[in-house]
Scaffold this active site. Sequence first.
Site, PDB file in Angstrom:
ATOM      1  N   HIS A  57       1.702  31.427   4.434  1.00 11.91           N
ATOM      2  CA  HIS A  57       3.403  31.123   4.205  1.00 11.91           C
ATOM      3  C   HIS A  57       3.476  29.563   4.203  1.00 11.91           C
ATOM      4  O   HIS A  57       2.647  28.799   4.694  1.00 11.91           O
ATOM      5  CB  HIS A  57       3.804  31.565   5.738  1.00 11.91           C
ATOM      6  CG  HIS A  57       5.481  31.568   5.671  1.00 11.91           C
ATOM      7  ND1 HIS A  57       6.096  30.323   5.791  1.00 11.91           N
ATOM      8  CD2 HIS A  57       6.257  32.521   5.761  1.00 11.91           C
ATOM      9  CE1 HIS A  57       7.373  30.356   6.128  1.00 11.91           C
ATOM     10  NE2 HIS A  57       7.448  31.697   5.909  1.00 11.91           N
ATOM     11  N   ASP A  87      -1.798  31.092  12.533  1.00 11.17           N
ATOM     12  CA  ASP A  87      -0.363  31.520  12.421  1.00 11.17           C
ATOM     13  C   ASP A  87      -0.360  33.058  12.808  1.00 11.17           C
ATOM     14  O   ASP A  87      -0.735  33.775  11.838  1.00 11.17           O
ATOM     15  CB  ASP A  87       0.073  31.463  11.076  1.00 11.17           C
ATOM     16  CG  ASP A  87       1.439  31.597  10.536  1.00 11.17           C
ATOM     17  OD1 ASP A  87       2.097  32.145  11.625  1.00 11.17           O
ATOM     18  OD2 ASP A  87       1.991  31.202   9.421  1.00 11.17           O
ATOM     19  N   CYS A  96       8.559  32.993   0.945  1.00  7.92           N
ATOM     20  CA  CYS A  96       7.985  31.555   1.343  1.00  7.92           C
ATOM     21  C   CYS A  96       6.520  31.528   1.097  1.00  7.92           C
ATOM     22  O   CYS A  96       5.714  31.128   1.958  1.00  7.92           O
ATOM     23  CB  CYS A  96       8.250  31.325   2.794  1.00  7.92           C
ATOM     24  SG  CYS A  96      10.065  31.141   3.034  1.00  7.92           S
ATOM     25  N   GLN A  98       3.184  36.918  12.328  1.00  8.32           N
ATOM     26  CA  GLN A  98       3.404  38.257  11.941  1.00  8.32           C
ATOM     27  C   GLN A  98       2.474  39.055  12.710  1.00  8.32           C
ATOM     28  O   GLN A  98       2.465  40.395  12.795  1.00  8.32           O
ATOM     29  CB  GLN A  98       3.159  38.407  10.568  1.00  8.32           C
ATOM     30  CG  GLN A  98       4.036  37.879   9.549  1.00  8.32           C
ATOM     31  CD  GLN A  98       5.450  38.277   9.718  1.00  8.32           C
ATOM     32  OE1 GLN A  98       5.753  39.459  10.134  1.00  8.32           O
ATOM     33  NE2 GLN A  98       6.543  37.471   8.932  1.00  8.32           N
ATOM     34  N   LYS A 133      10.730  37.093  15.715  1.00  9.99           N
ATOM     35  CA  LYS A 133      10.376  38.164  14.737  1.00  9.99           C
ATOM     36  C   LYS A 133       9.564  39.006  16.074  1.00  9.99           C
ATOM     37  O   LYS A 133       9.170  40.175  15.985  1.00  9.99           O
ATOM     38  CB  LYS A 133       8.976  37.919  13.816  1.00  9.99           C
ATOM     39  CG  LYS A 133       9.662  36.988  12.878  1.00  9.99           C
ATOM     40  CD  LYS A 133       8.426  36.610  12.017  1.00  9.99           C
ATOM     41  CE  LYS A 133       8.691  35.593  11.202  1.00  9.99           C
ATOM     42  NZ  LYS A 133       9.554  35.617  10.059  1.00  9.99           N
TER      43      LYS A 133
END
Length: 415
Positions: free
Chosen positions: A132, A209, A373, A212, A235
Site C-alpha cells: 500500500h 504493515d 492505494c 489488513q 479497519k
Amino acid sequence: MNVIKQTATEAFDPLRYREDFPLLTRRVHGKPLIYFDNANTAQKPQSVIDAVDRFYRESNANVSRAVHTLGEEATAAYEAARDKLAGFVNASSRDEIVLTSGTTQATNLVAYSYALPRLKPGDEILVTTMEHHANIVPWQLVCERTGAKLSVAPITQRGELIVDEFIARLNPRVKLAAVTHVSNVLGTINPIAELARATRKHGIPLLVDGSQAAPHLPIDVQALGCDFYALTGHKLFGPTGTGALWARHELLESMPPFFGGGEMIKSVSFEKTVFADPPHRFEAGTPNIAGFVGLGAALDYVQSIGRDRICAYERELLDYATAALELVPGLRRFGEAAHKAAVISFLIDGAHAHDLATLLDQEGVAVRSGHHCAHPLMRFYGVPATLRASLAFYNTRDEVDRFVAAITRVRKLLA
Ligand code: PLP
C-alpha cells in the site's frame, strides 16, 4: 451483545453478530445493504458506539494532565486501550505500544524517527510489489532526503511474494525491510515468520504493515519475530483516527521523537528539553481519547468472538465467494495465493471498474473500485483499477449469492 467468549468448536453464526452492527440493517437505494468494503473501513458494533458515547457523556476530560476524577477516569480509559492492544498483538510489554492515528502515522514515525537518522547514500529500504502507498511513500520521502533508495522484492502473477527473491535482496546496504502482512488488494497472507528469520540473520529490522491482518488473523508479534508492527483501528471495527505501532522496546529507546509538544516530555527549558520515555515520547499533544476508548471496546468485541473462529469462518466464506464468482463469464481475478484473507479483486471483460461499482451501488452493494492505494501493484498487473470485494465475519453466504446475482444483472447493462 455477544460478550461471552465463544468456544472454538461452536458453529459460527454470522447472523448472531450482524445484530450487533446497527448500520448493517440499512437500505441503500431501496435495497438491503451488502457491505463488502471492509478492507477500506469496517462497520462498528454497538459496544464501540456505546463506549465512545459513554466516554463523552460521563468521563470526558484530557489525559495525563488533570488530577481530578474525570481526568483520572479519562487517563485510565485511554491507557486501558494500550493494555488491550498489547494483549491483542502479544507484546511483551505495554510500553512497546505507541498509540497513533493509524498505520500511516505509524509507518511515518518509523520512517522519520528510526530510518532517517540511519540512512546514508547507497543504503536501501526493502519493500515488495504488493505494498500500500502507506508502506512505500514514507520510505521514499526519507530516501530522497538521504540518497538511499527503495529495493523491491517481486511477486508472482498469482500474487505471492517470491521469498527467495526477497532473501536475495538482503544485504548490508538494507537498513530496514517493510512488508505487508496481508495485501489489501490481493488478500495474500505473507509468510512473515519466515521473512523475519531471514531479516534477523542479516541484522535488518522488519516492519510489518498489519492493517489488513489485524481484523482477520490472530497476531502474535513475538511468534512472528518481526521488529515493528503497524495497525489501524478503523479497519478493526474501531473508530477512525486510531491505530498503533508495536516496536521492540530497545528500538523505541533508540528513536528520537517524531513530533514535539505537550505530553511527550519530562522537562522543558529554553536551553534543553528532556523527553519522556517510550511510548509517551512519541505521543505529542492531546490524542484521540474517545477514539481509543472505542478501539478498546472493539478489541474486546473481536476477542469475545475469537480470532481463530473469525479466521476459519472467513476462509470458508472466501472459498464460497471465489467459487461463485468463477461462474461469472468474463471475470478475471487478481490474487490467487494459497494463503489468503477474504479479499477478492476482479475485473469483468468490457466493463470499467468504476462503472460496475456505481451500478452495484444501485443494487445496494458497497464494493471499492480503483487503484486501492497500490499504483505499483496495478502497474504490475497492467490495469488502472480493479473492483474489490472485502468480507468480514458479519457477511454471509446469502449476501454473496445476492452480490453475484447483482453482478450478473449489471454486467448485462454494460454489455
Ligand atoms: N496499509 C494497508 C495494507 C492498508 O490497506 C491501509 C488502508 O487502506 C493502510 C496501510 C493505511 O491505513 P490508514 O489510512 O488507516 O493509516
